[in-house]
Motif scaffolding. Structure first.
Motif, short mmCIF file in Angstrom:
data_model
loop_
_atom_site.label_atom_id
_atom_site.label_comp_id
_atom_site.label_asym_id
_atom_site.label_seq_id
_atom_site.Cartn_x
_atom_site.Cartn_y
_atom_site.Cartn_z
N UNK A 115 0.79 -1.23 0.00
CA UNK A 115 0.00 0.00 0.00
C UNK A 115 0.82 1.27 0.00
N UNK A 116 2.05 1.22 0.52
CA UNK A 116 2.92 2.39 0.53
C UNK A 116 4.09 2.25 -0.45
N UNK A 117 4.05 1.19 -1.23
CA UNK A 117 5.15 0.94 -2.16
C UNK A 117 5.20 2.01 -3.26
N UNK A 118 6.39 2.18 -3.80
CA UNK A 118 6.60 3.23 -4.80
C UNK A 118 7.46 2.68 -5.93
N UNK A 119 7.02 2.96 -7.16
CA UNK A 119 7.83 2.63 -8.33
C UNK A 119 8.75 3.82 -8.60
N UNK A 120 10.04 3.60 -8.63
CA UNK A 120 10.99 4.71 -8.77
C UNK A 120 11.98 4.47 -9.90
N UNK A 121 11.46 4.05 -11.02
CA UNK A 121 12.32 3.79 -12.17
C UNK A 121 12.86 5.08 -12.78
N UNK A 122 12.01 6.08 -12.91
CA UNK A 122 12.42 7.34 -13.52
C UNK A 122 13.14 8.24 -12.53
N UNK A 123 12.64 8.27 -11.30
CA UNK A 123 13.23 9.11 -10.26
C UNK A 123 13.61 8.23 -9.08
N UNK A 124 14.90 7.97 -8.86
CA UNK A 124 15.33 7.03 -7.83
C UNK A 124 15.14 7.53 -6.40
N UNK A 125 14.95 8.83 -6.23
CA UNK A 125 14.81 9.36 -4.88
C UNK A 125 13.37 9.77 -4.59
N UNK A 126 12.97 9.60 -3.33
CA UNK A 126 11.62 9.93 -2.88
C UNK A 126 11.68 10.94 -1.76
N UNK A 127 10.53 11.61 -1.52
CA UNK A 127 10.47 12.63 -0.48
C UNK A 127 9.34 12.42 0.51
N UNK A 128 8.31 11.68 0.10
CA UNK A 128 7.13 11.51 0.95
C UNK A 128 7.48 10.81 2.26
N UNK A 129 7.08 11.42 3.36
CA UNK A 129 7.31 10.82 4.68
C UNK A 129 6.27 9.72 4.91
N UNK A 130 6.72 8.49 5.05
CA UNK A 130 5.79 7.39 5.30
C UNK A 130 6.54 6.26 5.99
N UNK A 131 5.77 5.31 6.49
CA UNK A 131 6.37 4.19 7.21
C UNK A 131 5.68 3.99 8.54
N UNK A 132 6.23 3.09 9.35
CA UNK A 132 5.66 2.76 10.66
C UNK A 132 6.67 3.08 11.75
N UNK A 133 6.26 3.82 12.80
CA UNK A 133 7.18 4.13 13.89
C UNK A 133 7.87 2.87 14.40
N UNK A 134 9.15 2.98 14.64
CA UNK A 134 9.92 1.83 15.10
C UNK A 134 10.68 1.16 13.98
N UNK A 135 10.14 1.24 12.76
CA UNK A 135 10.77 0.59 11.61
C UNK A 135 11.21 1.59 10.55
N UNK A 136 10.81 2.85 10.70
CA UNK A 136 11.11 3.86 9.70
C UNK A 136 12.58 4.27 9.74
N UNK A 137 13.15 4.53 8.57
CA UNK A 137 14.57 4.88 8.47
C UNK A 137 14.82 6.32 8.90
N UNK A 138 16.01 6.62 9.43
CA UNK A 138 16.32 7.97 9.92
C UNK A 138 16.26 9.04 8.85
N UNK A 139 16.64 8.72 7.60
CA UNK A 139 16.62 9.75 6.55
C UNK A 139 15.20 10.24 6.27
N UNK A 140 14.21 9.37 6.46
CA UNK A 140 12.82 9.81 6.30
C UNK A 140 12.45 10.78 7.42
N UNK A 141 12.87 10.46 8.63
CA UNK A 141 12.58 11.33 9.78
C UNK A 141 13.30 12.66 9.67
N UNK A 142 14.45 12.67 9.03
CA UNK A 142 15.19 13.92 8.83
C UNK A 142 14.60 14.76 7.71
N UNK A 143 13.63 14.22 6.99
CA UNK A 143 13.02 14.95 5.88
C UNK A 143 13.91 15.02 4.66
N UNK A 144 14.85 14.08 4.55
CA UNK A 144 15.77 14.07 3.42
C UNK A 144 15.22 13.21 2.28
#
Length: 290
Positions: A115-144
């Protein structure tokens, strides 16, 4: 699923999920067989998974070894590698999305819920903040901007839990939990890690790296000495901690579900009486402002 009651963004996410699942063909990914549409609803015919969630099955065991964790983690890593090779980032890897195919001892784990998966063939980087607390990566939390390696971080958290019975980062307050994740400092506390092999600890340490540039790809993880090796140890004493964590996780999910249902009911009540401000509407506004 009723399309008439869905928000536009939810409907778009459903379309994306259906397309992704339709294109994926892997023995360790839950299969979407068919979709049927009516004017109001869409129906998904999914592969039947009768074995339950991975953590639920593990806590039922009377004996648990490092090799058992390795088997399941290797399967999950292969499924993720397949996704990444096909330009798909899962973005919500967690215990609820890891299901056993059946109730037999030889049942295999499969990756579910895109449900939160993303196809990133054209653009390898994403910006949308998503995930589940406890499992989310730090770069998402940093807004990078982030890429495939957010899945590697979530995979590492699951691996850590499977080996000792509890997560590397934990706090009942999400703000403090996120601070811990962004710092990325964790330990291998005794006695829970005393019997775990050095290779397994190195496997975890290699992935739980805050800087994604220094974090390995999932393909590199599959070549780690621990995953390709045969080191083993008795982890049965850690099942008690895993049972505690699993029970707390399920209770929190149940509470979150009830709260979401209550918010939806308040919103529906407001829509039914748009000209009459109600206590429910005021409560909803207050909650959104907090």
């Amino acid at each position: 699923m009723n399309l008439t009651t869905m928000k536009a963004e939810d409907a778009d996410a459903l379309e994306t999920e259906m397309q992704i699942l339709h294109d994926l063909e892997h023995p360790n990914i839950v299969k979407l067989y068919e979709t049927y549409r009516s004017k109001k609803n869409v129906y998904l015919v999914m592969e039947l998974m009768t074995g339950g969630e991975m953590f639920d099955r593990i806590v039922e065991k009377e004996h648990y070894e490092e090799s058992m964790a390795r088997r399941d983690l290797t399967v999950i890593a292969r499924a993720l590698e397949y996704c990444h090779q096909n330009y798909i980032v899962h973005r919500d890897l967690k215990p609820e999305n890891l299901l056993y195919s059946d109730n037999t001892d030889n049942a295999i784990v499969k990756l579910a819920d895109f449900g939160l998966a993303k196809v990133c063939k054209e653009e390898p980087f994403m910006k949308t903040a998503c995930g589940t607390p406890g499992y989310v990566a730090p770069e998402i939390l940093h807004g990078e901007r982030y890429d495939y390696k957010v899945d590697v971080w979530s995979f590492a958290v699951i691996a850590y839990i499977l080996l000792c019975g509890f997560p590397p980062f934990y706090h009942p307050n999400n703000a403090e939990l996120f601070r811990q994740i962004k710092r990325g400092k964790f330990e291998f506390p005794s006695p829970f890690w005393d019997n775990v092999s050095k290779d397994a600890k190195d496997f975890i340490s290699s992935m739980l790296v805050v800087n994604p540039v220094e974090r390995p790809t999932i393909s590199q993880c599959l070549k780690h000495p621990w995953l390709v090796g045969d080191s083993n140890s008795n982890l049965t004493p850690n099942l008690t901690k895993l049972k505690e964590y699993n029970a707390a996780r399920k209770f929190k999910n149940a509470v979150t579900g009830i709260q979401a249902l209550q918010r939806m009911r308040r919103s529906l009540a407001t829509l039914e009486k748009p000209d009459e401000p109600s206590p429910a509407a005021e409560t909803a506004v207050a909650e959104s402002e907090e």
